[in-house]
Design an enzyme around this catalytic site. Structure first.
Site, mmCIF file in Angstrom:
data_model
loop_
_atom_site.group_PDB
_atom_site.id
_atom_site.type_symbol
_atom_site.label_atom_id
_atom_site.label_comp_id
_atom_site.label_asym_id
_atom_site.label_seq_id
_atom_site.Cartn_x
_atom_site.Cartn_y
_atom_site.Cartn_z
ATOM 1 N N PRO A 7 16.657 45.600 22.193
ATOM 2 C CA PRO A 7 16.383 44.183 22.434
ATOM 3 C C PRO A 7 17.622 43.531 23.034
ATOM 4 O O PRO A 7 18.736 43.806 22.576
ATOM 5 C CB PRO A 7 16.119 43.635 21.025
ATOM 6 C CG PRO A 7 16.864 44.550 20.106
ATOM 7 C CD PRO A 7 16.903 45.892 20.773
ATOM 8 N N MET A 8 17.454 42.692 24.049
ATOM 9 C CA MET A 8 18.605 41.967 24.610
ATOM 10 C C MET A 8 18.173 40.556 24.979
ATOM 11 O O MET A 8 17.490 40.343 25.983
ATOM 12 C CB MET A 8 19.185 42.712 25.825
ATOM 13 C CG MET A 8 19.943 43.967 25.422
ATOM 14 S SD MET A 8 20.628 44.903 26.807
ATOM 15 C CE MET A 8 21.825 43.761 27.469
ATOM 16 N N GLU A 9 18.568 39.620 24.140
ATOM 17 C CA GLU A 9 18.170 38.230 24.309
ATOM 18 C C GLU A 9 18.687 37.664 25.638
ATOM 19 O O GLU A 9 19.850 37.881 25.992
ATOM 20 C CB GLU A 9 18.743 37.418 23.142
ATOM 21 C CG GLU A 9 17.971 36.162 22.860
ATOM 22 C CD GLU A 9 18.788 34.920 23.108
ATOM 23 O OE1 GLU A 9 20.014 35.025 23.176
ATOM 24 O OE2 GLU A 9 18.167 33.855 23.261
ATOM 25 N N GLN A 82 10.771 41.194 17.148
ATOM 26 C CA GLN A 82 11.978 41.054 16.328
ATOM 27 C C GLN A 82 12.143 39.629 15.777
ATOM 28 O O GLN A 82 12.038 38.650 16.513
ATOM 29 C CB GLN A 82 13.224 41.416 17.133
ATOM 30 C CG GLN A 82 14.452 41.496 16.230
ATOM 31 C CD GLN A 82 15.740 41.855 16.959
ATOM 32 O OE1 GLN A 82 16.257 41.060 17.720
ATOM 33 N NE2 GLN A 82 16.246 43.061 16.718
ATOM 34 N N CYS A 112 23.113 40.461 14.958
ATOM 35 C CA CYS A 112 23.517 39.561 16.049
ATOM 36 C C CYS A 112 24.826 38.851 15.689
ATOM 37 O O CYS A 112 24.913 38.182 14.660
ATOM 38 C CB CYS A 112 22.415 38.540 16.308
ATOM 39 S SG CYS A 112 22.849 37.458 17.684
ATOM 40 N N LYS A 153 17.524 46.424 12.263
ATOM 41 C CA LYS A 153 18.623 46.763 13.169
ATOM 42 C C LYS A 153 19.892 46.159 12.591
ATOM 43 O O LYS A 153 19.936 44.952 12.323
ATOM 44 C CB LYS A 153 18.322 46.212 14.568
ATOM 45 C CG LYS A 153 19.364 46.593 15.603
ATOM 46 C CD LYS A 153 18.763 46.487 16.997
ATOM 47 C CE LYS A 153 19.785 46.741 18.082
ATOM 48 N NZ LYS A 153 20.713 45.629 18.272
ATOM 49 N N GLY A 214 24.661 52.107 20.738
ATOM 50 C CA GLY A 214 25.952 51.556 21.152
ATOM 51 C C GLY A 214 26.680 52.411 22.156
ATOM 52 O O GLY A 214 26.988 53.576 21.899
ATOM 53 N N GLY A 237 20.601 50.250 25.505
ATOM 54 C CA GLY A 237 20.556 48.869 25.980
ATOM 55 C C GLY A 237 21.164 48.764 27.364
ATOM 56 O O GLY A 237 20.510 49.050 28.381
HETATM 57 C C1 LIG Z 1 23.147 40.154 26.243
HETATM 58 C C2 LIG Z 1 22.775 40.866 24.955
HETATM 59 C C3 LIG Z 1 21.732 40.390 24.199
HETATM 60 C C4 LIG Z 1 21.393 41.035 22.993
HETATM 61 N N1 LIG Z 1 20.329 40.558 22.248
HETATM 62 C C5 LIG Z 1 19.945 41.208 21.118
HETATM 63 C C6 LIG Z 1 18.786 40.800 20.387
HETATM 64 O O1 LIG Z 1 18.060 39.857 20.760
HETATM 65 N N2 LIG Z 1 18.488 41.477 19.242
HETATM 66 C C7 LIG Z 1 19.248 42.534 18.808
HETATM 67 O O2 LIG Z 1 18.935 43.116 17.759
HETATM 68 N N3 LIG Z 1 20.314 42.959 19.491
HETATM 69 C C8 LIG Z 1 20.673 42.332 20.645
HETATM 70 N N4 LIG Z 1 21.743 42.806 21.371
HETATM 71 C C9 LIG Z 1 22.410 44.027 20.950
HETATM 72 C C10 LIG Z 1 21.784 45.252 21.676
HETATM 73 O O3 LIG Z 1 20.452 45.446 21.262
HETATM 74 C C11 LIG Z 1 22.588 46.544 21.398
HETATM 75 O O4 LIG Z 1 22.638 46.742 20.009
HETATM 76 C C12 LIG Z 1 24.004 46.485 21.948
HETATM 77 O O5 LIG Z 1 24.011 45.979 23.275
HETATM 78 C C13 LIG Z 1 24.664 47.868 21.929
HETATM 79 O O6 LIG Z 1 23.881 48.802 22.636
HETATM 80 P P1 LIG Z 1 24.199 49.220 24.174
HETATM 81 O O7 LIG Z 1 25.650 49.597 24.237
HETATM 82 O O8 LIG Z 1 23.263 50.350 24.446
HETATM 83 O O9 LIG Z 1 23.935 48.002 25.027
HETATM 84 C C14 LIG Z 1 22.117 42.162 22.547
HETATM 85 C C15 LIG Z 1 23.171 42.641 23.344
HETATM 86 C C16 LIG Z 1 23.506 42.021 24.528
HETATM 87 C C17 LIG Z 1 24.653 42.582 25.363
#
Ligand SMILES: Cc1cc2nc3c(=O)[nH]c(=O)nc-3n(C[C@H](O)[C@H](O)[C@H](O)COP(=O)(O)O)c2cc1C
Length: 327
Positions: A7-9, A82, A112, A153, A214, A237
């Site tokens: 998820p990425m807000e 979520q 978060c 999460k 991550g 992500g």
């Molecule tokens: C811009 C942004 C928005 C995110 N929004 C959420 C979210 O809405 N919910 C959540 O559980 N994690 C959120 N995350 C965390 C990601 O889901 C993930 O755990 C984190 O980016 C690490 O994984 P990655 O290195 O594969 O990106 C967000 C991360 C980023 C960078």
């Protein structure tokens, strides 16, 4: 191995979930059997922040338009909804509503790090209070049918990364069906490295699936993450945004890496999709945002970003795409 799209807000909304899990712009010649879903097994929506209210149906449908399609992307990949918040009863009421609307699963965000979120009692702040996390997971588990999975999460802790095991045990004991662990503390924010090895005590101790997350940017990262964390399932992500065929490459050792031309087609598809849903002045912004991530993997993305960054009118953006797609 299951691969979950993170998820990425503000970034990974239903349009991008569709693009990253769709077969439409993918290479139909390759015969890649994972083509039809981009290699992704499931997705999670951006978070819905719950304080003490129960949201009306339209809020859930806006966050997760896939609810109209049996909670699946157009390619058929299931989407979990979520929730983020600190009040067990309000979280339970919203989870029950989401389940009634057909959400594939309810995911609870305890990771978060955003200040606005934590000020309001939710997200990573709760990592300091495993008992409250336990109460929230338990209330949500009791509020939704057993056929609706409840997942969580987390990060490894707030400051102390060794807190992760205690938090994960509390979540499992409360009846969760799966835990995703972002291998950092809240205080680590997004600074590299991700501490994959520190997920190992959790994956060793829990009977439910533990998914590592991550800083997985490449096939090599994914293998090291699996080895160090003990998790076969991964959540991707930013790596999927930088390299949209990463999940395909992980699933298929014979995968042919995507060239920029293919990425450009995906970007154009994304732009057209956005142009149908956003006011003109915003329609290029999403493309520019994605290009920021793509620059990490594709040199061409940097050049294209320089060309597109000052364009505002969708007709100008479309014309630029045409010159690139059909030089
Ligand atoms: C811009 C942004 C928005 C995110 N929004 C959420 C979210 O809405 N919910 C959540 O559980 N994690 C959120 N995350 C965390 C990601 O889901 C993930 O755990 C984190 O980016 C690490 O994984 P990655 O290195 O594969 O990106 C967000 C991360 C980023 C960078």
């Amino acid at each position: 191995m299951r691969l979950l799209l993170a998820p990425m807000e503000g970034v990974l909304d239903f349009q991008l979930r569709h693009i990253l899990t769709s077969g439409s712009a993918f290479d139909s010649q390759s015969g890649d059997k994972f083509n039809s879903n981009g290699g992704i097994d499931s997705c999670v929506t951006e978070f819905l922040r719950v304080i003490d209210q129960e949201f009306p149906n339209k809020v859930f449908r806006r966050l997760c338009p896939e609810l109209e399609q049996n909670s699946r992307t157009l390619a058929g990949v299931p989407v979990s909804l979520q929730l983020l918040g600190g009040q067990a009863d309000a979280m339970a009421a919203n989870a029950a509503r989401a389940a009634r609307l057909g959400a594939h699963a309810i995911d609870l965000n305890f990771g978060c790090p955003a200040k606005t979120v934590n000020k309001n009692d939710g997200g990573a702040k709760l990592l300091k209070e495993p008992d409250r996390i336990h109460a929230i997971v338990k209330a949500v588990r009791q509020a939704v049918p057993m056929t609706t999975p409840v997942t969580a999460k987390i990060r490894l802790g707030f400051e102390d990364r060794s807190a992760g095991l205690c938090i994960a045990l509390a979540i499992a004991e409360a009846g969760a069906d799966q835990i995703v662990v972002h291998a950092r503390s809240k205080v680590d924010a997004y600074r590299p490295p991700a501490y994959w090895r520190e997920i190992r005590p959790i994956s060793d101790a829990l009977k439910i699936p533990v998914v590592a997350n991550g800083d997985i940017w490449s096939v090599d990262d994914a293998k090291r993450c699996q080895d160090e964390s003990g998790c076969s399932d991964l959540m991707l992500g930013r790596g999927m945004l930088a390299r949209p065929d990463l999940a395909l490459a992980l699933k298929n050792p014979n995968h042919q890496e995507w060239h920029w031309e293919k990425i450009l087609k995906l970007l154009y598809e994304f732009f057209c999709f956005g142009a149908d849903h956003y006011p003109e002045k915003f329609s290029g912004n999403r493309v520019k945002q994605w290009l920021n991530y793509l620059q990490r993997y594709y040199l061409e993305a940097e050049v294209f970003f320089q060309q597109i960054k000052s364009l505002r009118r969708s007709s100008d953006i479309r014309a630029l795409f045409m010159t690139q797609l059909y030089p």
